[in-house]
Design a protein around this motif. Structure first.
Motif, PDB file in Angstrom:
ATOM      1  N   PRO A 234       0.827  -1.214   0.281  1.00 28.26           N
ATOM      2  CA  PRO A 234      -0.050  -0.092   0.044  1.00 28.26           C
ATOM      3  C   PRO A 234       1.093   1.187  -0.108  1.00 28.26           C
ATOM      4  O   PRO A 234       1.958   1.377   0.734  1.00 28.26           O
ATOM      5  CB  PRO A 234      -0.912  -0.228   1.131  1.00 28.26           C
ATOM      6  N   LEU A 235       0.522   2.123  -0.961  1.00 25.99           N
ATOM      7  CA  LEU A 235       1.414   3.558  -0.857  1.00 25.99           C
ATOM      8  C   LEU A 235       0.346   4.606  -0.320  1.00 25.99           C
ATOM      9  O   LEU A 235       0.897   5.692  -0.189  1.00 25.99           O
ATOM     10  CB  LEU A 235       1.679   3.837  -2.366  1.00 25.99           C
ATOM     11  N   SER A 236      -0.744   4.344  -0.345  1.00 22.27           N
ATOM     12  CA  SER A 236      -1.824   5.430   0.205  1.00 22.27           C
ATOM     13  C   SER A 236      -1.356   5.305   1.607  1.00 22.27           C
ATOM     14  O   SER A 236      -1.415   4.089   2.343  1.00 22.27           O
ATOM     15  CB  SER A 236      -3.248   5.287  -0.323  1.00 22.27           C
ATOM     16  N   PRO A 237      -2.012   6.568   2.417  1.00 20.11           N
ATOM     17  CA  PRO A 237      -2.132   6.347   3.883  1.00 20.11           C
ATOM     18  C   PRO A 237      -3.354   5.590   4.517  1.00 20.11           C
ATOM     19  O   PRO A 237      -4.040   5.164   3.754  1.00 20.11           O
ATOM     20  CB  PRO A 237      -2.180   7.753   4.459  1.00 20.11           C
ATOM     21  N   PRO A 238      -3.468   5.057   5.987  1.00 23.56           N
ATOM     22  CA  PRO A 238      -4.283   4.065   6.527  1.00 23.56           C
ATOM     23  C   PRO A 238      -5.868   4.525   6.064  1.00 23.56           C
ATOM     24  O   PRO A 238      -6.582   3.467   6.234  1.00 23.56           O
ATOM     25  CB  PRO A 238      -3.967   4.239   7.985  1.00 23.56           C
ATOM     26  N   LEU A 239      -6.091   5.812   5.932  1.00 27.61           N
ATOM     27  CA  LEU A 239      -7.626   6.182   5.492  1.00 27.61           C
ATOM     28  C   LEU A 239      -7.693   6.561   4.138  1.00 27.61           C
ATOM     29  O   LEU A 239      -8.643   7.184   3.559  1.00 27.61           O
ATOM     30  CB  LEU A 239      -7.986   7.307   6.318  1.00 27.61           C
ATOM     31  N   GLY A 240      -6.407   6.295   3.106  1.00 25.60           N
ATOM     32  CA  GLY A 240      -6.708   6.650   1.666  1.00 25.60           C
ATOM     33  C   GLY A 240      -6.264   7.853   1.313  1.00 25.60           C
ATOM     34  O   GLY A 240      -6.219   8.887   2.133  1.00 25.60           O
ATOM     35  N   TRP A 241      -6.185   8.033   0.145  1.00 22.53           N
ATOM     36  CA  TRP A 241      -5.962   9.554  -0.505  1.00 22.53           C
ATOM     37  C   TRP A 241      -7.155  10.078  -0.338  1.00 22.53           C
ATOM     38  O   TRP A 241      -8.266   9.680  -1.175  1.00 22.53           O
ATOM     39  CB  TRP A 241      -5.249   9.431  -1.808  1.00 22.53           C
ATOM     40  N   ARG A 242      -7.466  11.410   0.173  1.00 25.19           N
ATOM     41  CA  ARG A 242      -8.728  11.846   0.169  1.00 25.19           C
ATOM     42  C   ARG A 242      -8.657  13.314  -0.341  1.00 25.19           C
ATOM     43  O   ARG A 242     -10.031  14.048  -0.308  1.00 25.19           O
ATOM     44  CB  ARG A 242      -8.889  12.247   1.769  1.00 25.19           C
ATOM     45  N   GLN A 243      -7.591  13.709  -0.878  1.00 21.60           N
ATOM     46  CA  GLN A 243      -7.626  15.067  -1.811  1.00 21.60           C
ATOM     47  C   GLN A 243      -8.249  15.019  -2.951  1.00 21.60           C
ATOM     48  O   GLN A 243      -8.785  13.860  -3.446  1.00 21.60           O
ATOM     49  CB  GLN A 243      -6.143  15.368  -2.299  1.00 21.60           C
ATOM     50  N   GLY A 244      -9.016  16.182  -3.378  1.00 23.56           N
ATOM     51  CA  GLY A 244      -9.825  16.164  -4.604  1.00 23.56           C
ATOM     52  C   GLY A 244     -11.204  15.861  -4.306  1.00 23.56           C
ATOM     53  O   GLY A 244     -12.102  15.776  -5.454  1.00 23.56           O
ATOM     54  N   LYS A 245     -11.768  16.015  -3.090  1.00 25.50           N
ATOM     55  CA  LYS A 245     -13.277  16.051  -2.888  1.00 25.50           C
ATOM     56  C   LYS A 245     -13.851  14.639  -3.439  1.00 25.50           C
ATOM     57  O   LYS A 245     -14.810  14.628  -3.910  1.00 25.50           O
ATOM     58  CB  LYS A 245     -13.955  17.229  -3.216  1.00 25.50           C
ATOM     59  N   ILE A 246     -13.083  13.607  -3.327  1.00 21.66           N
ATOM     60  CA  ILE A 246     -13.745  12.536  -3.365  1.00 21.66           C
ATOM     61  C   ILE A 246     -14.941  12.096  -2.627  1.00 21.66           C
ATOM     62  O   ILE A 246     -15.024  12.059  -1.421  1.00 21.66           O
ATOM     63  CB  ILE A 246     -12.753  11.376  -3.304  1.00 21.66           C
ATOM     64  N   VAL A 247     -15.995  11.533  -3.407  1.00 22.56           N
ATOM     65  CA  VAL A 247     -17.455  10.996  -2.758  1.00 22.56           C
ATOM     66  C   VAL A 247     -17.752   9.982  -3.458  1.00 22.56           C
ATOM     67  O   VAL A 247     -18.340  10.020  -4.503  1.00 22.56           O
ATOM     68  CB  VAL A 247     -18.399  12.505  -2.649  1.00 22.56           C
ATOM     69  N   GLN A 248     -17.977   8.754  -2.647  1.00 22.47           N
ATOM     70  CA  GLN A 248     -18.576   7.511  -3.145  1.00 22.47           C
ATOM     71  C   GLN A 248     -17.965   7.450  -4.542  1.00 22.47           C
ATOM     72  O   GLN A 248     -18.784   7.389  -5.526  1.00 22.47           O
ATOM     73  CB  GLN A 248     -20.088   7.608  -3.279  1.00 22.47           C
ATOM     74  N   PRO A 249     -16.635   7.200  -4.518  1.00 30.67           N
ATOM     75  CA  PRO A 249     -16.056   6.904  -6.152  1.00 30.67           C
ATOM     76  C   PRO A 249     -16.590   5.594  -6.551  1.00 30.67           C
ATOM     77  O   PRO A 249     -16.698   4.726  -6.058  1.00 30.67           O
ATOM     78  CB  PRO A 249     -14.424   7.164  -5.613  1.00 30.67           C
ATOM     79  N   GLN A 250     -16.752   5.756  -7.899  1.00 34.79           N
ATOM     80  CA  GLN A 250     -17.057   4.497  -8.586  1.00 34.79           C
ATOM     81  C   GLN A 250     -15.821   4.278  -9.783  1.00 34.79           C
ATOM     82  O   GLN A 250     -14.666   3.649  -9.323  1.00 34.79           O
ATOM     83  CB  GLN A 250     -18.417   4.561  -9.190  1.00 34.79           C
ATOM     84  N   GLY A 251     -16.015   4.613 -11.146  1.00 36.42           N
ATOM     85  CA  GLY A 251     -15.135   4.369 -12.046  1.00 36.42           C
ATOM     86  C   GLY A 251     -13.785   5.152 -12.080  1.00 36.42           C
ATOM     87  O   GLY A 251     -13.829   6.050 -11.358  1.00 36.42           O
ATOM     88  N   VAL A 252     -12.551   4.384 -12.261  1.00 40.65           N
ATOM     89  CA  VAL A 252     -11.363   4.823 -12.137  1.00 40.65           C
ATOM     90  C   VAL A 252     -10.582   4.480 -13.459  1.00 40.65           C
ATOM     91  O   VAL A 252     -10.590   3.312 -13.873  1.00 40.65           O
ATOM     92  CB  VAL A 252     -10.687   4.795 -11.044  1.00 40.65           C
ATOM     93  N   LEU A 253      -9.604   5.365 -13.793  1.00 40.72           N
ATOM     94  CA  LEU A 253      -9.084   4.947 -15.206  1.00 40.72           C
ATOM     95  C   LEU A 253      -7.718   5.922 -15.175  1.00 40.72           C
ATOM     96  O   LEU A 253      -8.004   6.956 -14.973  1.00 40.72           O
ATOM     97  CB  LEU A 253      -9.657   5.021 -16.269  1.00 40.72           C
ATOM     98  N   SER A 254      -6.661   5.203 -15.613  1.00 42.93           N
ATOM     99  CA  SER A 254      -5.569   6.105 -15.877  1.00 42.93           C
ATOM    100  C   SER A 254      -5.281   6.176 -17.283  1.00 42.93           C
ATOM    101  O   SER A 254      -5.292   5.152 -18.299  1.00 42.93           O
ATOM    102  CB  SER A 254      -4.311   5.271 -15.154  1.00 42.93           C
ATOM    103  N   ASP A 255      -4.660   7.427 -17.743  1.00 46.84           N
ATOM    104  CA  ASP A 255      -4.517   7.722 -19.196  1.00 46.84           C
ATOM    105  C   ASP A 255      -3.118   7.344 -19.439  1.00 46.84           C
ATOM    106  O   ASP A 255      -2.201   7.133 -18.298  1.00 46.84           O
ATOM    107  CB  ASP A 255      -4.890   9.100 -19.690  1.00 46.84           C
ATOM    108  N   PRO A 256      -2.498   7.355 -20.696  1.00 41.98           N
ATOM    109  CA  PRO A 256      -1.199   7.179 -20.860  1.00 41.98           C
ATOM    110  C   PRO A 256      -0.008   7.817 -20.238  1.00 41.98           C
ATOM    111  O   PRO A 256       1.091   7.346 -20.096  1.00 41.98           O
ATOM    112  CB  PRO A 256      -1.031   7.150 -22.446  1.00 41.98           C
TER     113      PRO A 256
END
Length: 667
Positions: free
Chosen positions: A387-409
C-alpha cells in the motif's frame, strides 16, 4: 523361419507393453547431456492412432514468425512415440506444443492432406514426462490458443501467448488426456455446463478422428469469409473464435457418440467455454471490476468481506485480490491496507504499474460501521501489492462515493465521484495534487464510468443525468452528450478510433447520492425479460450519436463495456446470464455482412453461461480471454449480496495490451 519371426514380434510387443521401448524421433539428435526426450501416446476416441506424424514445436514469438519445428517422429502400432530434442536455452520463456497428424480413420489422406491434427500444449506448467494427445487435449489447445493460431500453427507475443498456453491446462490434463482439475472440480465441474460442453466438443472432434466425417466438420467450423480449415486443430480454434456459428449442425456431428462424458443433452446457444475462478476460495465477495497488469495478472476490488452465507451481515471488503492468468491467487495476495473499504466499480493500473482502487464504501445491511468514514478516498498500491496510500486512503480532490477509475497514458488518474456530481483528476498519479472538477447543475449526476480516448480526453457517464460528460485532457468540461438512447448509463469504453461506447442499463439507478443498494435490488430483481431501454450507444469523437442506440436480446441491464484489440465491443449484463458482443467501427474484423452495432453473439441470447450471475465489469486480457465479475447473486439478499467468482470466456476476443491506458492497444 516363421517361428523366429513370431518370437521376435512377441518380444517387441512385450517391450512396448512394459514401456521399455519407444520409437525414437527419426529426425532428432541422439540422446546426450544436452538433449531431452518426450514420450507419449496418440489416442482418439476409437483407440490408439498408429503412424501419426508427431512433431514438437516451439511457437513463434509474434504473428510474423511461424512456429519452429524442434523434432519429429511417428507413433507406433500402439500410438506410442518418443521424441529426442535439444534442451532449450530459455525453456521458461518458450511455448512448446506437440502435434500429431494422421489421416482420418479407415482412409488414406489424399496427397499431403492430413485432416486429423491432435495437439497437446506442453508449457504452462511443470515438466510432463509422458503426455497424451487426444480430442480433449486438442479442444483445450484450440480454445486457449484460438487468438494465436493461424493455418494450424501457433505464434504470438508475450505475455499473451504464454498465459494462453497455461490456460489450456485448466481444461485438459495432458498427462492422461482427461479433464483438468480446474474444469472438473467446483466451482466448475457439475455446477455449470462448461464441462459438458467441453466433452461434447471432444465428441464432435471424434466424428472426424474415428468416424470419417472430417469434410463436414471442417466445413461447419469455417468462419464466414475465411478459408475452410485444413485440419482439426485449426477447426477447433475457428469454432472458439466464432462460437455462435453453425451451432446446431456441429452438435449433430456428435449424435451417437458417447466417448466423453458427461456431455450436453442438446445444442447450446453457442460453443463457448466459460470457467469460474475463485482465487484462494475465500476472498472474492462482490468483485466489482478487474484490471490487468503488464504480465496479465488480474487485480480485483471487492464490495464485501468474504462470507459464503448470504444471511450473514458483512461489512466492506478491506482486501485487494490478485489472480494469476489461470485464476489462482498470486503468492502474497490478497493485499490489505491503504484505506481499502468496500471497493466498487473502480480498479485501474497506471503506466508505472501502480494500482488504484476507489473506496465506494459498499457494505451489507446490518454492518455496524458508518460507511461515510471511508467512502471519500482512493487507495494506491505498488506493483508488488504494497500500500502506498495512507491508512485512510488518499482524500484530496473531494472524492465522494467514487466508482469508475482509469489512468491515461501520461499517468493522470480520473475518478468518477458517484456521490459528488464531479470528477477527481490526479495529475501523473500524484494524489497530493488531486483536483476536483464539477461541471455544475444537472449536467453530470451520479458519475459512474470513465473512459479515455486517443486524444487524452476523459468521458464520464452520468447515470442520473442520462448523459456522458466530455473533459479535455487537462480536465476542462467540454460538453455534455445526451440523446442517442443514452439512459441510465453505467460503463463506458473508448475504441482505438476515438468512438466511445456507452452501456445503457435503462433501469439501474446507481447506488449513490441517496440511492441505496437495497433500492437497486428492489428495482432489478423482478425484471425477468430484457428491459425495453437496455441498449448500447456509440458516441463519435465529435460528440454526435446515431439516431438510435444498438439493441438486441443479448443486452439485459447492460453494465460494463470493453473494446478488444480489433475494436469489437463486449458488454456485461446485470441480468440474463449473458455476454454480448457487437461489431465495432472496424467492420473488416466482423463476420461478412455485419455493420457497426450489429450483434456478433447470437442476437436472441448473447453468449449465455449458467456460470454467470449478476455481472458488472467486463475486461479483455492479453490472451483474448473475456473476464466478467459475478458481482451480485441472482437473488441479492442485502446482508451479503455478493457473488464469489470471476467468470472467464476462454479465447473469445482479440487480445489487448495491458495495462489498459485509455483506448485498447492490440497485443
Amino acid at each position: 523361419m516363421r517361428r523366429r519371426r513370431a518370437a521376435l514380434l512377441t518380444a517387441v510387443l512385450a517391450s512396448l507393453v512394459t514401456g521399455a521401448a519407444y520409437p525414437r524421433g527419426s529426425d532428432g539428435p541422439p540422446p546426450s547431456a544436452t538433449t531431452s526426450d518426450q514420450r507419449g501416446v496418440v489416442r482418439g476416441a476409437a483407440g490408439p492412432i498408429s503412424g501419426a506424424r508427431v512433431t514438437l514445436w516451439r511457437a513463434g514469438d509474434d504473428s510474423r514468425s511461424g512456429a519452429r519445428e524442434l523434432a519429429r517422429t511417428r507413433s507406433d502400432s500402439r500410438g506410442r512415440f518418443r521424441i529426442d530434442h535439444r534442451v532449450l536455452k530459455d525453456p521458461d520463456d518458450a511455448v512448446l506444443y506437440l502435434t500429431a497428424d494422421a489421416s482420418q480413420a479407415g482412409r488414406r489422406a489424399a496427397g499431403r492432406t492430413r485432416p486429423v491434427r491432435l495437439v497437446a500444449v506442453l508449457s504452462g506448467g511443470r515438466h510432463r514426462p509422458r503426455v497424451v494427445l487426444n480430442e480433449r487435449t486438442t479442444v483445450a489447445a484450440g480454445y486457449a490458443l484460438a487468438q494465436f493460431t493461424r493455418g494450424g500453427e501457433v505464434a504470438g507475443r508475450d505475455p499473451g501467448l504464454r498465459n494462453a498456453a497455461a490456460v489450456a491446462h485448466n481444461l485438459a490434463d495432458v498427462r492422461d488426456g482427461g479433464v483438468a482439475r480446474t474444469l472438473a472440480d467446483a466451482p466448475n465441474g457439475d455446477e455449470t455446463s462448461t464441462l459438458r460442453a467441453f466433452n461434447t466438443l471432444a465428441d464432435i472432434l471424434s466424428a472426424c478422428t474415428a468416424g470419417g466425417r472430417c469434410a463436414r466438420l471442417l466445413e461447419l467450423a469455417a468462419r464466414p469469409g475465411s478459408p475452410v480449415p485444413r485440419e482439426t486443430f485449426q477447426a477447433v480454434a475457428d469454432i472458439a473464435a466464432l462460437p455462435g456459428n453453425n451451432v446446431a449442425e456441429l452438435y449433430a456431428l456428435a449424435d451417437g457418440r458417447r466417448t466423453y462424458r458427461p456431455r450436453l443433452g442438446r445444442a447450446p446457444d453457442a460453443w463457448t467455454l466459460a470457467l469460474r475462478y475463485v482465487g484462494n476460495g475465500h476472498e472474492l465477495d462482490g468483485p466489482g471490476n478487474v484490471a490487468f497488469d503488464a504480465r496479465g495478472t488480474a487485480w480485483i476490488g471487492n464490495n464485501y468481506v468474504f462470507d459464503d452465507d448470504p444471511r450473514n451481515s458483512v461489512c466492506g471488503s478491506r482486501v485487494l485480490s490478485r489472480l494469476t492468468p489461470t485464476g489462482r491467487a498470486v503468492p502474497g495476495a490478497p493485499y490489505r491496507g491503504g484505506g481499502l473499504y468496500g471497493v466498487g466499480f473502480g480498479t485501474a493500473i497506471d503506466p508505472r504499474g501502480r494500482v488504484w482502487a476507489t473506496n465506494f464504501g459498499f457494505q451489507g445491511a446490518g454492518c455496524p460501521i458508518d460507511a461515510e468514514r471511508f467512502y471519500r478516498s482512493v487507495s494506491e498500491f505498488g506493483p508488488g501489492g504494497r500500500p502506498l496510500s495512507p491508512p485512510l486512503g488518499w482524500r484530496q480532490g473531494k472524492i465522494v462515493q467514487p466508482q469508475g477509475v482509469l489512468s491515461d497514458p501520461d499517468g493522470n488518474v480520473w475518478i468518477a465521484n458517484c456521490g459528488g456530481r464531479s470528477v477527481t483528476r490526479i495529475p501523473q498519479g500524484n494524489a497530493r495534487r488531486a483536483r476536483n472538477i464539477a461541471p455544475g447543475g444537472d449536467r453530470l449526476v451520479k458519475p459512474f464510468g470513465v473512459a479515455v480516448d486517443p486524444r487524452g480526453r476523459a468521458w464520464v457517464s452520468g447515470n442520473g443525468s442520462d448523459s456522458v460528460m466530455v473533459l479535455s485532457a487537462r480536465g476542462k468540461p467540454l460538453r455534455s452528450v445526451t440523446g442517442g438512447g443514452i439512459k441510465r448509463p453505467m460503463g463506458v469504453a473508448s475504441d482505438s478510433r476515438g468512438n466511445v461506447w456507452v452501456a445503457n442499463s435503462g433501469a439501474v439507478v446507481a447506488p449513490c447520492e441517496g440511492t441505496t443498494p437495497a433500492m437497486v435490488a428492489e428495482a432489478v430483481v423482478d425484471i425477468e425479460t430484457r428491459h425495453v431501454d437496455a441498449s448500447v450507444t456509440m458516441v463519435r469523437p465529435d460528440g454526435s450519436t446515431p439516431a438510435r442506440p444498438f439493441v438486441n436480446d443479448g443486452l439485459f441491464l447492460p453494465w460494463g463495456v470493453a473494446v478488444d484489440g480489433e475494436d469489437t465491443v463486449w458488454v456485461a449484463n446485470f441480468g440474463g446470464h449473458r455476454l454480448a458482443n457487437l461489431c465495432g467501427v472496424r467492420e473488416s474484423a466482423c463476420p461478412p455482412g455485419l455493420r457497426t452495432g450489429d450483434p456478433i453473439s447470437p442476437s436472441d441470447t448473447g453468449y449465455t453461461s449458467d456460470g454467470l450471475e449478476r455481472n458488472t465489469a467486463v475486461q479483455i486480457d492479453p490472451s483474448g480471454n473475456v473476464w466478467l465479475a459475478n458481482n451480485w447473486r441472482d437473488v441479492p439478499v442485502q446482508t451479503n449480496p455478493g457473488g464469489h467468482e470471476m467468470v472467464v470466456f476462454v479465447g473469445l476476443a482479440a487480445p489487448v495490451r495491458t495495462p489498459l491506458l485509455g483506448p485498447p492497444r492490440p497485443l
